[in-house]
Write an enzyme that holds these catalytic residues in place. Structure first.
Site: not given
Ligand code: RIB
Ligand code: CA
Length: 314
Positions: A244
């Site tokens: 992500h």
């Molecule tokens: O939903 C994904 C996010 O949540 C990313 O930043 C992952 O590292 C968690 O923090």
């Protein structure tokens, strides 16, 4: 070296993170394509002590402990902290044996440090946030004078197409919905890179091992080991996993990889069912819209991704 001197080349940015498995990949790409002026850490994937130590350790493996790291908020603005050790491990970054050493904590709180840094700059700069927005909200609430020094804030968080913690909420916005809502309404130029696009750009263990597995660089070995931990629950080497946070770095550096929509957004703060949901404001509002990434050119993104890692020395 003064901050202005550090602007010798490239696009300067501060990273606010909760490393965190995918945060590390975001940091790795940022080292290749950005002038990283500093890293601030926040509680999210794990406690702020662990996310701080993880950031220091990862920069050390990259040979970049010239980059200042400051520890930030230990809990969300209002709600109790929710972490994700089931994904990121008991240290927040399991999978690689970092050298055991005493990590001294920089004595200035991340929010105060970031405020003083931003106000000392002669040019505006971007902040890329890949964890809950507690530090960023505290910065904007406590130091509104930083706003003219911010060219923008690029956020990995939110979703207009359903959550990953609840059916409605993405993790970063779920952990600190109050901070997320404050930032979305702050009037600072915001790019929101949510699950709508991060779910489209996935990598497999087979790809990571093919690309980095034969590297002699310790940083490459670290990334391969971390990914093997991150992927441990799916033995299929071709199972896809989202990274992500990397997409927030890509959006800051190459926004043309994405399709954007300008949307006035709010984040549900108290509703026990919809807490953390990012919702379009339908009625007339004076809230400044944010730029929401709604599509990504996946092929061009991955060309960028592997090139950014190469530029970071991997
Ligand atoms: O939903 C994904 C996010 O949540 C990313 O930043 C992952 O590292 C968690 O923090
Ligand atoms: Ca994160």
């Amino acid at each position: 070296m003064s901050t202005d001197e550090m602007w010798a080349g490239g696009h300067p940015a501060y990273l606010d993170m909760d490393p965190g498995q995918d945060d590390v990949w975001a940091l790795a790409t940022a080292l290749g394509v950005l002038q990283v002026l500093g890293v601030t850490t926040v509680a999210g994937n794990h406690t702020v002590d662990n996310t701080y130590r993880n950031a220091v350790n990862v920069l050390d493996v990259f040979g970049r402990n010239d980059i200042p790291v400051h520890r930030g908020c230990a809990a969300p603005l209002w709600h109790p902290l929710v972490t994700a050790p089931e994904i990121h491990g008991q240290t927040g970054l399991d999978g690689y044996a970092f050298p055991t050493r005493e990590v001294t904590v920089a004595d200035v709180h991340a929010v105060e440090w970031l405020a003083s840094q931003l106000c000392s700059l002669s040019r505006s700069v971007s902040v890329i946030a890949t964890g809950p927005l507690t530090n960023v909200a505290a910065l904007l609430i406590g130091h509104p004078s930083v706003k003219p020094h911010l060219s923008g804030i690029t956020v990995m968080g939110g979703s207009l197409s359903g959550g990953n913690v609840t059916p409605h909420a993405e993790f970063n916005f779920y952990v600190d919905p109050d901070a997320a809502d404050w930032v979305m309404g702050s009037g600072v130029p915001i790019k929101m890179v949510g699950l709508d696009v991060t779910r489209q750009a996935t990598v497999t263990r087979a790809e990571v091992e093919e690309r980095l597995g034969s590297s002699s660089r310790e940083a490459a070995r670290m990334l391969v080991a971390l990914f093997r931990f991150y992927a441990r629950r799916h033995p299929d080497p071709h199972h896809p996993f989202p990274l992500h946070d990397v997409l927030a770095v890509a959006a800051d550096v190459k926004p043309d990889l994405f399709e954007w929509r300008s949307i006035p957004l709010t984040v549900v703060r108290c509703d026990p069912v919809r807490r953390g949901q990012s919702a379009m404001i339908e009625e007339a509002t004076d809230r400044q819209p944010v730029d929401v990434a709604v599509q990504i050119d996946v092929l061009r993104f991955f060309d960028w991704f592997w090139e950014a890692l190469r530029l970071s020395g991997l």
